[in-house]
Structures are given as structure tokens and as C-alpha cells.
Design an enzyme around this catalytic site. Structure first.
Site, PDB file in Angstrom:
ATOM      1  N   LYS A  16       0.852  -1.189   0.000  1.00 60.15           N
ATOM      2  CA  LYS A  16       0.000   0.000   0.000  1.00 60.15           C
ATOM      3  C   LYS A  16       0.885   1.235   0.000  1.00 60.15           C
ATOM      4  CE  LYS A  16      -4.484   1.106   0.438  1.00 60.15           C
ATOM      5  NZ  LYS A  16      -5.539   0.529  -0.415  1.00 60.15           N
ATOM      6  N   THR A  62      -4.425  -5.015   0.970  1.00 61.66           N
ATOM      7  CA  THR A  62      -3.765  -3.715   1.102  1.00 61.66           C
ATOM      8  C   THR A  62      -4.583  -2.757   1.963  1.00 61.66           C
ATOM      9  OG1 THR A  62      -4.724  -2.777  -0.930  1.00 61.66           O
ATOM     10  CG2 THR A  62      -2.670  -4.023  -1.147  1.00 61.66           C
ATOM     11  N   ASP A  63      -5.891  -2.930   1.995  1.00 62.93           N
ATOM     12  CA  ASP A  63      -6.706  -2.102   2.889  1.00 62.93           C
ATOM     13  C   ASP A  63      -6.390  -2.422   4.349  1.00 62.93           C
ATOM     14  OD1 ASP A  63      -9.032  -0.144   3.061  1.00 62.93           O
ATOM     15  OD2 ASP A  63      -9.772  -1.803   4.311  1.00 62.93           O
ATOM     16  N   PHE A 164      35.009  26.711 -10.764  1.00 65.34           N
ATOM     17  CA  PHE A 164      35.053  25.508 -11.600  1.00 65.34           C
ATOM     18  C   PHE A 164      36.049  25.761 -12.722  1.00 65.34           C
ATOM     19  CE2 PHE A 164      32.895  22.452 -14.662  1.00 65.34           C
ATOM     20  CZ  PHE A 164      33.344  21.316 -13.995  1.00 65.34           C
ATOM     21  N   ARG A 181      31.869  32.228  -8.263  1.00 66.61           N
ATOM     22  CA  ARG A 181      30.492  31.978  -8.701  1.00 66.61           C
ATOM     23  C   ARG A 181      29.641  31.634  -7.492  1.00 66.61           C
ATOM     24  NH1 ARG A 181      29.987  25.778 -11.148  1.00 66.61           N
ATOM     25  NH2 ARG A 181      30.888  24.721  -9.332  1.00 66.61           N
ATOM     26  N   VAL A 236      31.282  20.920  -7.401  1.00 66.76           N
ATOM     27  CA  VAL A 236      30.246  20.248  -6.625  1.00 66.76           C
ATOM     28  C   VAL A 236      30.738  18.865  -6.213  1.00 66.76           C
ATOM     29  CG1 VAL A 236      27.880  19.373  -6.646  1.00 66.76           C
ATOM     30  CG2 VAL A 236      28.408  21.520  -7.788  1.00 66.76           C
ATOM     31  N   GLN A 237      31.475  18.210  -7.121  1.00 70.18           N
ATOM     32  CA  GLN A 237      31.992  16.880  -6.817  1.00 70.18           C
ATOM     33  C   GLN A 237      32.866  16.887  -5.566  1.00 70.18           C
ATOM     34  OE1 GLN A 237      31.726  18.231  -9.801  1.00 70.18           O
ATOM     35  NE2 GLN A 237      31.185  16.695 -11.340  1.00 70.18           N
ATOM     36  N   ASN A 263      23.366  20.732  -9.682  1.00 66.19           N
ATOM     37  CA  ASN A 263      23.970  22.063  -9.698  1.00 66.19           C
ATOM     38  C   ASN A 263      22.935  23.065 -10.191  1.00 66.19           C
ATOM     39  OD1 ASN A 263      25.702  24.187  -9.674  1.00 66.19           O
ATOM     40  ND2 ASN A 263      27.254  23.256 -10.960  1.00 66.19           N
ATOM     41  N   HIS A 265      21.830  26.566 -11.151  1.00 68.89           N
ATOM     42  CA  HIS A 265      22.673  27.640 -11.677  1.00 68.89           C
ATOM     43  C   HIS A 265      22.119  29.029 -11.382  1.00 68.89           C
ATOM     44  CE1 HIS A 265      25.064  24.681 -13.775  1.00 68.89           C
ATOM     45  NE2 HIS A 265      23.963  24.177 -14.311  1.00 68.89           N
TER      46      HIS A 265
END
Length: 307
Positions: A16, A62-63, A164, A181, A236-237, A263, A265
Site C-alpha cells: 500500500k 492492502t486495505d 570551476f 560563482r 560540486v563533486q 547544480n 545555476h
């Protein structure tokens, strides 16, 4: 695990999804605590006959699963973490039904946060925050456990100390190199705990709630650096790796960390027309955009981790 059925490999599960439940606790002093969870349940069970022979006698409806969420929430008379609720719910399914071999419970917690009025925490007032606490508990009939917590929608931005440079350049490359940046991302994080059985789970009340806050704090401190000077991010890495490593170094009961950090921007705005330049960029006016965006993700784990 696949079964042999009429000459084929056959795998099945049922459950569910999107069961929404809120639980309110009230202390004797009149202070209220509230959580809101979106619960998903998936059961691996011996109910092949329902697929092959029109025999539903081994199916947990599932109920029934939906109703069980509310019943178990009612039974929780004390405040508990979303991790502990997920474990308790999974334990019920593997212990109550002989047919169920594995229960998988996924929960997303909505971030209701206590408000502050006149410098004081309100006794029963809450506002909706942003990032969401996630949990997956996988419990087997044997008592084996796999517990993963996480965070979604953790949006962060720093306006400097990011660059970068030195990336591959070819005839399709237009991106200029820079040492100045904005860096913005929406962090999705998962961390798997080292507890491999139900008996090994910490008994300290609200342990996982505190751990969630602590992990978020380490992720943010590593992303931003010291408050007065920050920390430079060459990519970022690189920042992602430092965040994952800091988490593993700080918390010995976490075996692995997975981070996804798109990322987002902020593009410099320069506008010119035939009469000259209308807007000249000077690290001040940006165009925020999240489409298209870079997609960076990685997993860092200890050597013995199964993630």
C-alpha cells in the site's frame, strides 16, 4: 527472491502506498508534539497461488495494511522517531502473518516545526518547514534489519567561495572557467546504519531523531565552512565528497552515505542593445535557473558496507 513457476522465474510483492497519518502527543504540562507521515508498505510473501490458481487465502489485503498504519500509530503512546515507527510497523507484518517473509516500510515525514513567539517556543503552534526526513526499514522474518535514513529537499546556497576550472574543453565547450560563482544545490541524502538485526537497534528514546539532526548539521557545516570565512569549493563533486566523508568520520554507526546534488545555476546577467550595455555584470545581478541543471551524485561507504 525469484521462484520457479511453470518453467519461469517469478518475483512478486504487494503493498500500500501514500498512506497519510498524523499523530499528536500531549504532555501533562500541556505541550503538544505532532508528526505527519506518508507511509508506503511492501510485503514479500508466500501468496503465489493468488497469481496462479485464483486463491487469495494467503494475501494480506492492502486495505488491511492501511488500517494497520493507523492502529499502530494509536498504540504509540510515547513520542517516537519515524525510524522506530517504521521498524515497529515492519515487525508487525513479519511476526503477525506467517506468509510474510520480508516487510519493507518507507516513510516520508512532513517537516512541521514548532514556532517561536516572543522568543518562546509555542506550546501547540507549528509551521511547515522545507526539507523532508525519509526512512526505509527492511525487516526479514529472521529478524535481520536494513535501516536507511535520509533527507530530501535540503536547499543550500552560498554566494561566493566557489569555482570551476580545468575541466575538459572541446569544440562543444562554451562554459568559461571561473574562481568566483554562486553555488546552489538541493541535497538528497541517504545514510545506511550499521544495525543488522532488530536486537541491535539502540534503545535510547528518540535516538534516530537526534541522529537525523546531527547528520544534517554536519552536511551543512561542511558545505558552508566556518561562518566568518567559509570554505572554497573547486567543484560540486569535491564538496559532495567532503560532506559524505565528514558524515562517516563523525558517526561510526553509519556505514554508507549517498548524496545527490544537482547544480542549480545562477547565471550572470549581461544585457546589451544597439545603444550600448544596459546591464553590466559585476557579481551582482543573476538569472536563477534550475533547468537544465547538472546532475552529480556519489556513494561513499566503509569497506564492509553492503550498500
Amino acid at each position: 527472491m525469484a521462484e520457479r513457476v511453470e518453467g519461469f522465474n517469478f518475483e512478486q510483492r504487494h503493498g500500500k502506498e501514500r498512506v497519510r497519518v498524523a499523530r499528536l502527543w500531549k504532555t501533562k504540562e500541556g505541550k503538544h508534539y505532532v508528526v505527519e507521515w506518508r507511509v508506503g508498505i511492501s510485503l514479500l510473501s508466500d501468496c503465489v497461488n493468488s497469481y496462479l490458481r485464483d486463491d487469495n487465502s494467503d494475501i494480506v489485503a492492502t486495505d488491511t495494511m492501511k488500517n494497520t498504519v493507523y492502529a499502530k500509530a494509536k498504540e504509540c503512546s510515547e513520542i517516537l522517531s519515524v525510524e522506530n515507527f517504521a521498524i515497529e510497523l515492519a515487525k508487525h507484518f513479519i511476526s503477525f502473518y506467517r506468509q510474510v517473509t520480508t516487510a519493507i516500510v518507507n516513510i516520508v515525514e512532513k517537516p512541521w516545526e514548532r514556532i517561536i513567539v516572543d522568543g518562546q517556543p509555542h506550546m501547540h503552534g507549528f509551521k511547515l518547514g522545507f526539507e523532508r526526513h525519509t526512512v526505509e526499514a527492511i525487516v526479514k522474518k529472521s529478524g535481520a534489519l536494513q535501516l536507511t535514513s535520509g533527507v530530501e529537499g535540503l536547499s543550500v546556497l552560498k554566494t561566493t567561495k566557489s569555482g570551476f576550472e580545468g575541466f575538459i574543453r572541446d569544440k562543444y565547450t562554451a562554459l568559461p572557467e571561473t574562481r568566483e560563482r554562486m553555488l546552489a544545490t538541493e541535497v538528497t541524502g541517504l545514510w545506511r546504519y550499521s544495525y543488522e538485526s532488530l536486537s541491535s537497534v539502540p534503545q535510547k528514546p528518540l535516538y534516530f531523531m537526534e541522529r537525523y539532526d546531527d547528520v544534517k548539521r554536519v552536511l551543512l557545516e561542511t558545505f558552508f565552512g566556518p561562518p566568518n570565512v567559509g570554505v572554497y569549493s573547486p567543484s560540486v563533486q569535491s564538496t559532495l565528497y567532503q560532506m559524505a566523508r565528514a558524515t562517516l568520520n563523525r558517526f561510526p554507526d553509519i556505514d554508507s552515505v549517498q548524496l545527490k546534488m544537482p547544480n542549480i545555476h545562477f547565471l550572470p546577467v549581461n544585457i546589451s542593445n544597439t545603444g550600448g550595455q544596459i546591464v553590466k555584470f559585476n557579481d551582482d545581478v543573476y538569472l536563477p535557473t534550475d533547468e537544465p541543471h547538472g546532475s552529480i551524485q556519489a556513494t561513499l561507504s566503509r569497506f564492509w558496507s553492503k550498500m
